[in-house]
Design an enzyme around this catalytic site. Structure first.
Site, PDB file in Angstrom:
ATOM      1  N   GLU A  44       0.842  -1.198   0.000  1.00 47.49           N
ATOM      2  CA  GLU A  44       0.000   0.000   0.000  1.00 47.49           C
ATOM      3  C   GLU A  44       0.871   1.240   0.000  1.00 47.49           C
ATOM      4  OE1 GLU A  44      -3.604   0.274   2.563  1.00 47.49           O
ATOM      5  OE2 GLU A  44      -2.490   1.894   3.546  1.00 47.49           O
ATOM      6  N   ARG A 134     -16.136   3.614   3.263  1.00 44.68           N
ATOM      7  CA  ARG A 134     -16.978   4.725   3.696  1.00 44.68           C
ATOM      8  C   ARG A 134     -16.122   5.960   3.945  1.00 44.68           C
ATOM      9  NH1 ARG A 134     -20.320   5.231   9.367  1.00 44.68           N
ATOM     10  NH2 ARG A 134     -22.084   6.442   8.598  1.00 44.68           N
ATOM     11  N   HIS A 179     -14.987  -2.350  13.743  1.00 46.07           N
ATOM     12  CA  HIS A 179     -14.891  -0.913  13.483  1.00 46.07           C
ATOM     13  C   HIS A 179     -15.284  -0.156  14.744  1.00 46.07           C
ATOM     14  CE1 HIS A 179     -15.753   3.049  11.738  1.00 46.07           C
ATOM     15  NE2 HIS A 179     -14.998   2.677  10.718  1.00 46.07           N
ATOM     16  N   LYS A 195     -21.530  -6.016   2.646  1.00 47.30           N
ATOM     17  CA  LYS A 195     -20.686  -5.408   1.613  1.00 47.30           C
ATOM     18  C   LYS A 195     -20.238  -6.455   0.598  1.00 47.30           C
ATOM     19  CE  LYS A 195     -17.772  -3.467   4.586  1.00 47.30           C
ATOM     20  NZ  LYS A 195     -16.642  -2.654   5.106  1.00 47.30           N
ATOM     21  N   GLN A 206      -8.095  -3.938   8.400  1.00 48.36           N
ATOM     22  CA  GLN A 206      -7.367  -2.904   9.120  1.00 48.36           C
ATOM     23  C   GLN A 206      -6.116  -3.557   9.713  1.00 48.36           C
ATOM     24  OE1 GLN A 206      -9.017  -1.510  12.928  1.00 48.36           O
ATOM     25  NE2 GLN A 206      -8.996   0.545  12.089  1.00 48.36           N
TER      26      GLN A 206
END
Length: 332
Positions: A44, A134, A179, A195, A206
């Site tokens: 990333e 989101r 979350h 989702k 995460q």
């Protein structure tokens, strides 16, 4: 690269499982194309804020290109010139390198019209792989989340929108410890499954530092929905290279490092973290190697590294894990 990824259209309840063949390369296709027994890795990048940071990113990108990651992702720079630079550099990665490039797309702060325009711009750049999020409120990730008056409320809605716009491959975020806005783990798991049912083909977690949290997430998804539980859950990790990056890791994960790991880093730092930076870095690489080794043993589909636009630390972890790194990176 395999392009046999399938995506079923989502409807309320169980979506159709009729496969739709795609002609564009995908993350899941890249994972499947690796030889049996070889766990791929991915990396990333972060949006560069200025020309110097952009040059550093390109050095890292070229170094990683020689290591053949399954894919690379670029996080989203919201607002102003940072957002524009993000879109430009992400497009260049897709056009000017051999790297399968995944662009992040967040709902926060955007109208539906703006989101459609961003997706169209990515498509024009040849980007068909999107990580749909989101997004956190700008300036305060833990602040109150407010829907744009003409925007979307949930990532599930954005997944559906992107899937309806054309031949895109969509991933989403998952949260091993839940979350921070979810009331409990069960609620968080049901939302992840929603989702996936909406059209997402995989999730990237995460960052975490306790592999048990990842394994429990995987089990929860399978229990919640065995069909969606077959989709890859890609674990995200970041080598700690200094005590300053500990704070960054905690900000990105939203959780403090486990006490035993923090104790190892503090012991290496001793009374002078600046003088003992090499010792701290060595322990950080060791911790990341241990996490990676256990994830491989537990059958993780890929190892996704947060690089902060450097290649050396990730390369060292990969070498420790037995990967063949064809070129010695020069960045830190």
């Amino acid at each position: 690269m395999s392009s046999d990824i399938v995506r079923g259209r989502s409807t309320p309840g169980r979506p159709s499982r009729t496969p739709r063949v795609s002609g564009t390369p995908s993350v899941v296709g890249a994972l499947r194309s690796r030889p049996d027994g070889v766990i791929p890795f991915s990396v990333e990048f972060n949006p560069p804020r200025d020309a110097a940071a952009e040059a550093r990113l390109w050095r890292a990108a070229r170094e990683f290109e020689r290591m053949h990651p399954a894919f690379v992702s670029m996080t989203y720079g919201a607002g102003g010139s940072t957002r524009d630079r993000t879109a430009r550099v992400t497009g260049q990665l897709a056009r000017d390198t051999t790297l399968l490039t995944v662009a992040h797309l967040t709902a926060v702060g955007h109208s539906v019209a703006e989101l459609r325009s961003i997706v169209g711009a990515y498509a024009d750049s040849g980007i068909r792989n999107l990580l749909v999020l989101r997004g956190d409120p700008p300036g305060d990730p833990l602040g109150e989340w407010q829907r744009h008056p003409e925007g979307l409320e949930y990532a599930e809605e954005l997944v559906r929108m992107v899937c309806e716009l054309g031949d895109f491959h969509v991933g989403v975020a998952s949260f091993p410890q839940g979350h921070h806005r979810s009331p409990d783990l069960d609620h968080d798991t049901r939302y992840l499954c929603a989702k996936l049912r909406a059209g997402a083909e995989y999730s990237i977690t995460q960052m975490f530092f306790d592999v048990d949290h990842y394994l429990r997430l995987r089990d929860r998804v399978i229990e919640c929905d065995p069909v969606e539980g077959e989709k890859p859950i890609i674990p995200e990790l970041m080598p700690i290279t200094s005590l300053r990056t500990v704070q960054r890791a905690e900000e990105l994960s939203g959780r403090p490092l486990p006490a035993p790991l923090m104790a190892r880093l503090e012991k290496a730092a001793g009374n002078d973290p600046e003088r003992n930076r090499d010792a701290v870095r060595s322990v950080g690489i060791e911790i990341a190697t241990e996490i990676g080794a256990r994830l491989i043993a537990e059958g993780a589909p890929c190892l996704h590294f947060i690089t902060l636009n450097f290649a050396k630390a990730t390369s060292e972890v990969l070498t420790n894990l037995g990967y063949t790194v064809s070129a010695a990176p020069v960045s830190a």
